[in-house]
Design an enzyme around this catalytic site. Structure first.
Site, PDB file in Angstrom:
ATOM      1  N   TYR A 141       0.775  -1.906   0.413  1.00 22.58           N
ATOM      2  CA  TYR A 141       0.105  -0.337  -0.242  1.00 22.58           C
ATOM      3  C   TYR A 141       1.062   1.115   0.340  1.00 22.58           C
ATOM      4  O   TYR A 141       2.070   0.786   0.332  1.00 22.58           O
ATOM      5  CB  TYR A 141      -0.872   0.039   1.103  1.00 22.58           C
ATOM      6  CG  TYR A 141      -0.470   0.522   2.464  1.00 22.58           C
ATOM      7  CD1 TYR A 141       0.116  -0.879   2.933  1.00 22.58           C
ATOM      8  CD2 TYR A 141      -0.937   1.294   3.376  1.00 22.58           C
ATOM      9  CE1 TYR A 141       0.856   0.193   4.090  1.00 22.58           C
ATOM     10  CE2 TYR A 141      -0.248   1.619   4.508  1.00 22.58           C
ATOM     11  CZ  TYR A 141       0.831   1.264   5.114  1.00 22.58           C
ATOM     12  OH  TYR A 141       1.482   0.913   6.359  1.00 22.58           O
ATOM     13  N   ARG A 182       8.470   3.927  -4.296  1.00 21.93           N
ATOM     14  CA  ARG A 182       8.686   3.105  -3.657  1.00 21.93           C
ATOM     15  C   ARG A 182       7.529   2.457  -3.632  1.00 21.93           C
ATOM     16  O   ARG A 182       7.827   0.916  -3.523  1.00 21.93           O
ATOM     17  CB  ARG A 182       7.876   3.853  -2.107  1.00 21.93           C
ATOM     18  CG  ARG A 182       8.092   2.914  -0.820  1.00 21.93           C
ATOM     19  CD  ARG A 182       8.273   3.301   0.489  1.00 21.93           C
ATOM     20  NE  ARG A 182       7.302   4.029   0.828  1.00 21.93           N
ATOM     21  CZ  ARG A 182       6.359   4.562   1.522  1.00 21.93           C
ATOM     22  NH1 ARG A 182       7.650   4.928   2.970  1.00 21.93           N
ATOM     23  NH2 ARG A 182       5.380   4.849   1.720  1.00 21.93           N
ATOM     24  N   ARG A 188      -8.066 -21.050  -2.162  1.00 20.17           N
ATOM     25  CA  ARG A 188      -7.253 -20.776  -1.116  1.00 20.17           C
ATOM     26  C   ARG A 188      -5.518 -20.937  -1.350  1.00 20.17           C
ATOM     27  O   ARG A 188      -6.072 -22.542  -1.681  1.00 20.17           O
ATOM     28  CB  ARG A 188      -7.554 -20.356   0.464  1.00 20.17           C
ATOM     29  CG  ARG A 188      -6.565 -20.192   1.205  1.00 20.17           C
ATOM     30  CD  ARG A 188      -6.608 -20.098   2.757  1.00 20.17           C
ATOM     31  NE  ARG A 188      -6.390 -19.703   4.008  1.00 20.17           N
ATOM     32  CZ  ARG A 188      -5.502 -20.869   4.515  1.00 20.17           C
ATOM     33  NH1 ARG A 188      -5.002 -21.730   3.638  1.00 20.17           N
ATOM     34  NH2 ARG A 188      -4.263 -19.753   5.609  1.00 20.17           N
ATOM     35  N   LYS A 220       6.946  -2.444   2.242  1.00 21.76           N
ATOM     36  CA  LYS A 220       5.181  -1.747   2.664  1.00 21.76           C
ATOM     37  C   LYS A 220       4.273  -2.213   1.790  1.00 21.76           C
ATOM     38  O   LYS A 220       3.152  -2.214   1.572  1.00 21.76           O
ATOM     39  CB  LYS A 220       5.073   0.045   2.144  1.00 21.76           C
ATOM     40  CG  LYS A 220       4.407   0.580   2.963  1.00 21.76           C
ATOM     41  CD  LYS A 220       4.046   2.417   2.571  1.00 21.76           C
ATOM     42  CE  LYS A 220       2.450   2.782   3.064  1.00 21.76           C
ATOM     43  NZ  LYS A 220       3.161   2.443   4.365  1.00 21.76           N
ATOM     44  N   GLU A 270      11.155   2.372  14.641  1.00 19.92           N
ATOM     45  CA  GLU A 270      10.557   3.549  14.024  1.00 19.92           C
ATOM     46  C   GLU A 270       9.526   3.240  14.870  1.00 19.92           C
ATOM     47  O   GLU A 270       9.620   2.237  15.905  1.00 19.92           O
ATOM     48  CB  GLU A 270      10.043   2.884  13.028  1.00 19.92           C
ATOM     49  CG  GLU A 270       9.929   1.680  12.298  1.00 19.92           C
ATOM     50  CD  GLU A 270       9.841   1.463  10.300  1.00 19.92           C
ATOM     51  OE1 GLU A 270       9.731   2.453  10.139  1.00 19.92           O
ATOM     52  OE2 GLU A 270       9.907   0.355  10.682  1.00 19.92           O
ATOM     53  N   LEU A 310      10.654   1.188   7.455  1.00 16.52           N
ATOM     54  CA  LEU A 310      10.260   1.367   6.051  1.00 16.52           C
ATOM     55  C   LEU A 310      11.156   2.128   5.754  1.00 16.52           C
ATOM     56  O   LEU A 310      10.947   3.444   6.597  1.00 16.52           O
ATOM     57  CB  LEU A 310       8.789   1.868   6.459  1.00 16.52           C
ATOM     58  CG  LEU A 310       8.444   2.501   5.094  1.00 16.52           C
ATOM     59  CD1 LEU A 310       7.885   0.954   4.391  1.00 16.52           C
ATOM     60  CD2 LEU A 310       6.529   3.151   4.940  1.00 16.52           C
TER      61      LEU A 310
HETATM   62  N1  PMP Z   1       7.654   3.669   9.149  1.00 11.15           N
HETATM   63  C1  PMP Z   1       6.283   2.349   9.032  1.00 11.15           C
HETATM   64  C2  PMP Z   1       5.671   1.501   9.503  1.00 11.15           C
HETATM   65  C3  PMP Z   1       5.360   3.349   8.537  1.00 11.15           C
HETATM   66  O1  PMP Z   1       3.634   2.895   8.202  1.00 11.15           O
HETATM   67  C4  PMP Z   1       4.813   4.757   7.925  1.00 11.15           C
HETATM   68  C5  PMP Z   1       4.106   5.039   6.923  1.00 11.15           C
HETATM   69  N2  PMP Z   1       3.095   4.208   6.490  1.00 11.15           N
HETATM   70  C6  PMP Z   1       6.604   5.548   8.024  1.00 11.15           C
HETATM   71  C7  PMP Z   1       7.708   4.939   8.508  1.00 11.15           C
HETATM   72  C8  PMP Z   1       6.553   6.491   7.595  1.00 11.15           C
HETATM   73  O2  PMP Z   1       6.411   6.495   5.775  1.00 11.15           O
HETATM   74  P1  PMP Z   1       6.004   7.675   5.143  1.00 11.15           P
HETATM   75  O3  PMP Z   1       6.666   8.843   5.326  1.00 11.15           O
HETATM   76  O4  PMP Z   1       6.200   7.362   3.712  1.00 11.15           O
HETATM   77  O5  PMP Z   1       5.287   7.729   5.179  1.00 11.15           O
END
Ligand code: PMP
Length: 287
Positions: free
Chosen positions: A33, A52, A101, A151, A183, A207
């Site tokens: 996503y 991305r 499935r 992601k 994070e 991410l």
């Molecule tokens: N880390 C994680 C785990 C996230 O889910 C997100 C946002 N989806 C981010 C960092 C931040 O990424 P972005 O700046 O691309 O929204």
């Protein structure tokens, strides 16, 4: 207002949009996503999100079911018909819905991928009261899988982390691995010491935030020092400031970590300044 959403080439009222029960996104979290923010009715950093997305799809051996140009058109059309001034566009692509499935990936020639997009209307997103107050975070162990750079829609643990934070009277959780902060549950994490911004370096452990890339660039342009390295919760608790970044929160100050107040408990100097620069520059460059 009933939203108009996009499902596999069609624009539909949200109440009529449907995805199969065999969809691998539903059964196996086999999907990726993106969330792109909208400011002034325009898309912030669309290109970064599109790049991305391509990478996430590639890493999972999924093709790209829609071109970047068409994707931009869909984003813009949804923003237009839903009259979004401030908010987000959510996009999800899954490996599609085979007729049963099975752990084995379906043949992409016979199982088209599922593409869903919808808008989220958030008036006042840029002028958020939370940004003036700052947020509280707790720390939790990072028990997610090892490819957090992709992601994917496997968001159960981040969602649990958010609930643990809420239960503890905080706003979010910072996850730690081997004692170091990876994070936030849905954002990248930073601490500030003097004029230096410290954040974990890019790897498969986090991410690669699109907002992170922009904010670090703006910070360097504003002569702030950036150090990409690991830091612990102990170090964070003694930092001058802390903040998070994401597409939907931009730059958001953190004023408390595991009960320890940072500075005087209000957003400091660096995070609010970075938020201001980020918003100004993003609005200017939005498409
Ligand atoms: N880390 C994680 C785990 C996230 O889910 C997100 C946002 N989806 C981010 C960092 C931040 O990424 P972005 O700046 O691309 O929204």
């Amino acid at each position: 207002m009933t939203r108009t959403v996009y499902v596999n080439g069609e624009y539909l009222p949200e109440t009529e949009a449907k995805v199969s029960i065999f969809d691998r996104g539903f059964l196996m979290a086999d999907g990726v996503y993106e969330v792109t923010s909208v400011l002034g009715g325009k898309l912030v950093d669309f290109d970064g999100h599109a790049v991305r997305l391509e990478r996430s799809l590639g890493e999972l051996d999924m093709g790209s079911p829609i071109s970047k140009e068409d994707l931009l058109d869909v984003h813009r059309e949804l923003v237009r018909v839903n009259e979004i001034e401030e908010g987000m566009v959510y996009l999800q692509i899954t490996r599609g819905a085979p007729d049963d499935r099975d752990f084995v990936f379906p043949d992409p020639d016979t199982t088209p991928q599922t593409v869903v997009l919808f808008t989220q209307n958030k008036p006042g997103l840029a002028d958020s009261p939370a940004a003036k107050k700052g947020m509280k975070v707790i720390s939790i162990e990072d028990i997610r899988w090892g490819r957090r750079d992709i992601k994917t829609v496997q968001l159960l643990y981040p969602s649990m982390g958010k609930m643990m934070a809420k239960k503890a009277g905080a706003d979010d959780a910072w996850m730690t691995q081997d004692g170091f902060v990876t994070e936030g549950t849905s954002n990248n994490a930073y601490i500030v010491k003097g004029n230096k911004i410290i954040t974990r370096a890019l790897s498969n452990d986090i991410l690669h935030g699109i907002t992170r890339a922009a904010v670090l660039r703006f910070a360097q342009e504003a002569q702030m020092e950036v150090e990409e390295r690991n830091f612990t919760i102990e170090e964070a608790r003694e930092a001058d400031e802390a903040f998070i970044t994401s597409a939907s929160t931009f730059v958001m100050p953190v004023v408390e970590i595991d009960g320890a107040t940072l500075g005087d408990g209000t957003p400091g100097r660096v995070a609010p300044r970075l938020r201001e620069i980020y918003l100004d520059e993003s609005i200017k460059a939005a498409i």
